[in-house]
Design an enzyme around this catalytic site. Structure first.
Site, PDB file in Angstrom:
ATOM      1  N   ASP A 277       0.872  -1.031   0.014  1.00 45.87           N
ATOM      2  CA  ASP A 277      -0.036  -0.063   0.018  1.00 45.87           C
ATOM      3  C   ASP A 277       1.004   1.259   0.063  1.00 45.87           C
ATOM      4  OD1 ASP A 277      -2.333   1.396   0.023  1.00 45.87           O
ATOM      5  OD2 ASP A 277      -2.409   1.468   2.205  1.00 45.87           O
TER       6      ASP A 277
ATOM      7  N   HIS B 199      -3.341  14.261   0.994  1.00 48.38           N
ATOM      8  CA  HIS B 199      -3.411  13.203   2.167  1.00 48.38           C
ATOM      9  C   HIS B 199      -2.046  13.416   3.007  1.00 48.38           C
ATOM     10  CE1 HIS B 199      -4.737   9.914   4.707  1.00 48.38           C
ATOM     11  NE2 HIS B 199      -3.589   9.323   4.407  1.00 48.38           N
TER      12      HIS B 199
ATOM     13  N   GLU C 261      -9.884   4.258   4.375  1.00 46.75           N
ATOM     14  CA  GLU C 261      -9.128   4.921   3.334  1.00 46.75           C
ATOM     15  C   GLU C 261      -9.475   4.789   2.102  1.00 46.75           C
ATOM     16  OE1 GLU C 261      -4.894   4.231   3.810  1.00 46.75           O
ATOM     17  OE2 GLU C 261      -4.766   5.450   5.563  1.00 46.75           O
TER      18      GLU C 261
ATOM     19  N   GLU D 268      -9.289   4.370  -1.725  1.00 50.74           N
ATOM     20  CA  GLU D 268      -8.256   4.034  -2.744  1.00 50.74           C
ATOM     21  C   GLU D 268      -8.302   3.359  -3.998  1.00 50.74           C
ATOM     22  OE1 GLU D 268      -4.751   2.227  -0.488  1.00 50.74           O
ATOM     23  OE2 GLU D 268      -5.257   3.246   1.213  1.00 50.74           O
TER      24      GLU D 268
ATOM     25  N   ASP E  95      -8.821   0.517   2.461  1.00 44.04           N
ATOM     26  CA  ASP E  95      -7.799   0.065   3.426  1.00 44.04           C
ATOM     27  C   ASP E  95      -8.277   0.507   4.879  1.00 44.04           C
ATOM     28  OD1 ASP E  95      -5.416  -0.825   4.404  1.00 44.04           O
ATOM     29  OD2 ASP E  95      -4.517   1.150   4.375  1.00 44.04           O
TER      30      ASP E  95
ATOM     31  N   ARG F 280      -6.826   3.713  13.561  1.00 39.95           N
ATOM     32  CA  ARG F 280      -5.872   5.063  13.784  1.00 39.95           C
ATOM     33  C   ARG F 280      -5.206   5.005  15.408  1.00 39.95           C
ATOM     34  NH1 ARG F 280      -4.879   6.333   8.629  1.00 39.95           N
ATOM     35  NH2 ARG F 280      -6.784   6.815   7.567  1.00 39.95           N
TER      36      ARG F 280
ATOM     37  N   GLN G 275      -2.376   2.166  15.316  1.00 41.57           N
ATOM     38  CA  GLN G 275      -1.334   2.689  14.246  1.00 41.57           C
ATOM     39  C   GLN G 275      -0.600   3.618  14.812  1.00 41.57           C
ATOM     40  OE1 GLN G 275      -3.196   4.357  10.494  1.00 41.57           O
ATOM     41  NE2 GLN G 275      -0.939   4.949   9.859  1.00 41.57           N
TER      42      GLN G 275
ATOM     43  N   LYS H 230      -3.281  -1.872  10.485  1.00 45.57           N
ATOM     44  CA  LYS H 230      -3.706  -1.895   8.986  1.00 45.57           C
ATOM     45  C   LYS H 230      -4.186  -3.326   8.644  1.00 45.57           C
ATOM     46  CE  LYS H 230      -2.901   2.237   7.264  1.00 45.57           C
ATOM     47  NZ  LYS H 230      -3.706   3.338   6.528  1.00 45.57           N
TER      48      LYS H 230
ATOM     49  N   THR I 126      -8.596  -5.411   4.456  1.00 48.80           N
ATOM     50  CA  THR I 126      -8.541  -4.655   3.465  1.00 48.80           C
ATOM     51  C   THR I 126      -9.625  -5.144   2.307  1.00 48.80           C
ATOM     52  OG1 THR I 126      -6.088  -4.011   3.504  1.00 48.80           O
ATOM     53  CG2 THR I 126      -7.356  -3.697   1.242  1.00 48.80           C
TER      54      THR I 126
ATOM     55  N   GLU J 274      -9.017  12.786   8.282  1.00 50.53           N
ATOM     56  CA  GLU J 274      -8.987  14.091   7.484  1.00 50.53           C
ATOM     57  C   GLU J 274     -10.187  14.931   7.671  1.00 50.53           C
ATOM     58  OE1 GLU J 274      -6.547  14.087   3.847  1.00 50.53           O
ATOM     59  OE2 GLU J 274      -7.056  12.088   3.923  1.00 50.53           O
TER      60      GLU J 274
END
Length: 388
Positions: A107, A114, A180, A182, A212, A216, A219, A232, A236, A337
């Site tokens: 990834d 971002h 996420e 993607e 994904d 947080r 992480q 993570k 996925t 975000e």
């Protein structure tokens, strides 16, 4: 034989023809293509043993000339009305499966918007981008075994987390579960070493939507100094339909200006950046429209960097773009975000959210520019959060 009528504005028209793996009640999974709201059983229609397989790997491994040949054959059948009737199924009557066996998963972190937003959130008093970011496509090595097809429920992960105001870490369910949005790209033809950007279309078969999922808090506690792992690796999700690269020629655009100029091994004679629009829905409410065309690094540059050290690639290798975010707030592809780390909650009807709660649904849809003003659809990737 049958002739299939579809609306002229269908995102699954003759210029698309995405591949997937499906099954019907009492029959094994096999390869099909989507045309309008129909799924064409390619094993019945084309009688190629590769299409009787429950994955696309065998077909993808045969190379670009076979991909072109199969696409031309199917196009001729559809336009000529010579599809066997027994090969046609309603898209609502089939079960979709993971479209390929994932050999490896990497990834990337290819959106400047971002990366800059997360830099401002996590390192507010320094430059948001780290010094290497505009010199190479940054990535981490993911976990292939937890890539799942759209519609698979996502169990909230457990792990160590430590909030800034806590004296020591605790163990438990993630309190800051995120998405996420993607795009992912799938290798068809393997390589024992470097793949240059201009060899991209000889090796990469197609593209899928990727979510994904990201814990947080897990992480944040684990990722210094080595990078993401448990935050993570739990899941996925990918879309069930894979759009072949052959259908995306009209979507090719230039990347944003890359300054400084990339090193020679990352230079493309013509960019494989793509004009793809995504839509993120949270519990049925559209919250974001990430534009893939804003990504700083193209997928061809990502693959070139991934293999430049001599690393091999295999049929079924998946590499994803990293979160897609544009310059505007409503173009941010991750909830960390969108809510600015939880400080700016999102309104979803009568409720508000910062991060995902149990029972929440997320759907990410995407479409690309096609010929003559048409759209090339990827369908969507969806998942619901189950309690830890």
């Amino acid at each position: 034989m049958t002739h299939i009528e579809i609306p002229t504005d269908s995102e699954f028209g003759i210029d698309n023809l995405p591949y997937g793996v499906f099954s019907t009640p009492g029959t094994p999974a096999r390869v099909g293509i989507r045309y309008g709201d129909s799924v064409i059983d390619l094993h019945v229609a084309v009688e190629d043993p590769d299409f009787a397989s429950p994955s696309l790997n065998a077909f993808m491994g045969r190379g670009r000339s076979r991909w072109v040949e199969a696409r031309e054959s199917v196009t001729e059948m559809l336009t000529g009305g010579t599809v066997p009737s027994e090969a046609v199924h309603s898209v609502n009557s089939v079960t979709m499966h993971l479209p390929f066996e994932v050999a490896d998963y990497v990834d990337f972190y290819a959106s400047e918007h971002h990366a800059s937003n997360l830099g401002r959130l996590f390192r507010p008093n320094v430059e948001p981008l780290l010094p290497n970011w505009k010199h190479l496509p940054v990535a981490y090595h993911g976990r292939a075994g937890t890539v799942v097809v759209s519609g698979t429920d996502i169990t909230r992960p457990r792990g160590q987390r430590k909030a800034p105001d806590e004296p020591s870490p605790t163990f438990g369910p993630s309190r800051r579960l995120d998405i996420e949005a993607e795009m992912g790209f799938v290798v068809g033809v393997p390589s024992d070493g470097p793949i240059s950007p201009d060899q991209f279309s000889e090796h990469v078969f197609g593209a899928v939507i990727v979510n994904d999922w990201s814990a947080r808090d897990i992480q944040a506690w684990e990722y210094v100094p080595l990078g993401p792992n448990l935050g993570k690796s739990f899941a996925t999700s990918i879309s069930p339909w894979m759009v072949p690269l052959l259908a995306l020629e009209q979507a090719r655009v230039s990347t944003p200006v890359q300054d400084p100029e990339p090193l020679e091994y990352l230079r493309e004679s013509r960019s494989w950046a793509l004009d793809i629009d995504l839509t993120v829905s949270w519990n049925g409410h559209v919250v974001s429209h990430p534009p893939y065309s804003t990504m700083y690094w193209s997928p061809a540059q990502m693959l070139a960097h991934e293999t430049v050290n001599g690393a091999s690639s295999r049929t079924g290798d998946l590499f994803a773009s990293g979160t897609i975010s544009g310059p505007e707030k409503n173009q941010r592809g991750a909830f960390i975000e969108l809510t600015w780390g939880g400080a700016e909650p999102v309104t979803l009807g009568s409720e508000t959210r910062t991060f995902l709660e149990d029972g929440d649904d997320v759907v990410i849809a995407a479409s690309a520019t096609g010929p003559n003003g048409s759209r090339i659809g990827f369908g969507d990737v969806r998942g619901r959060i189950k309690p830890a």
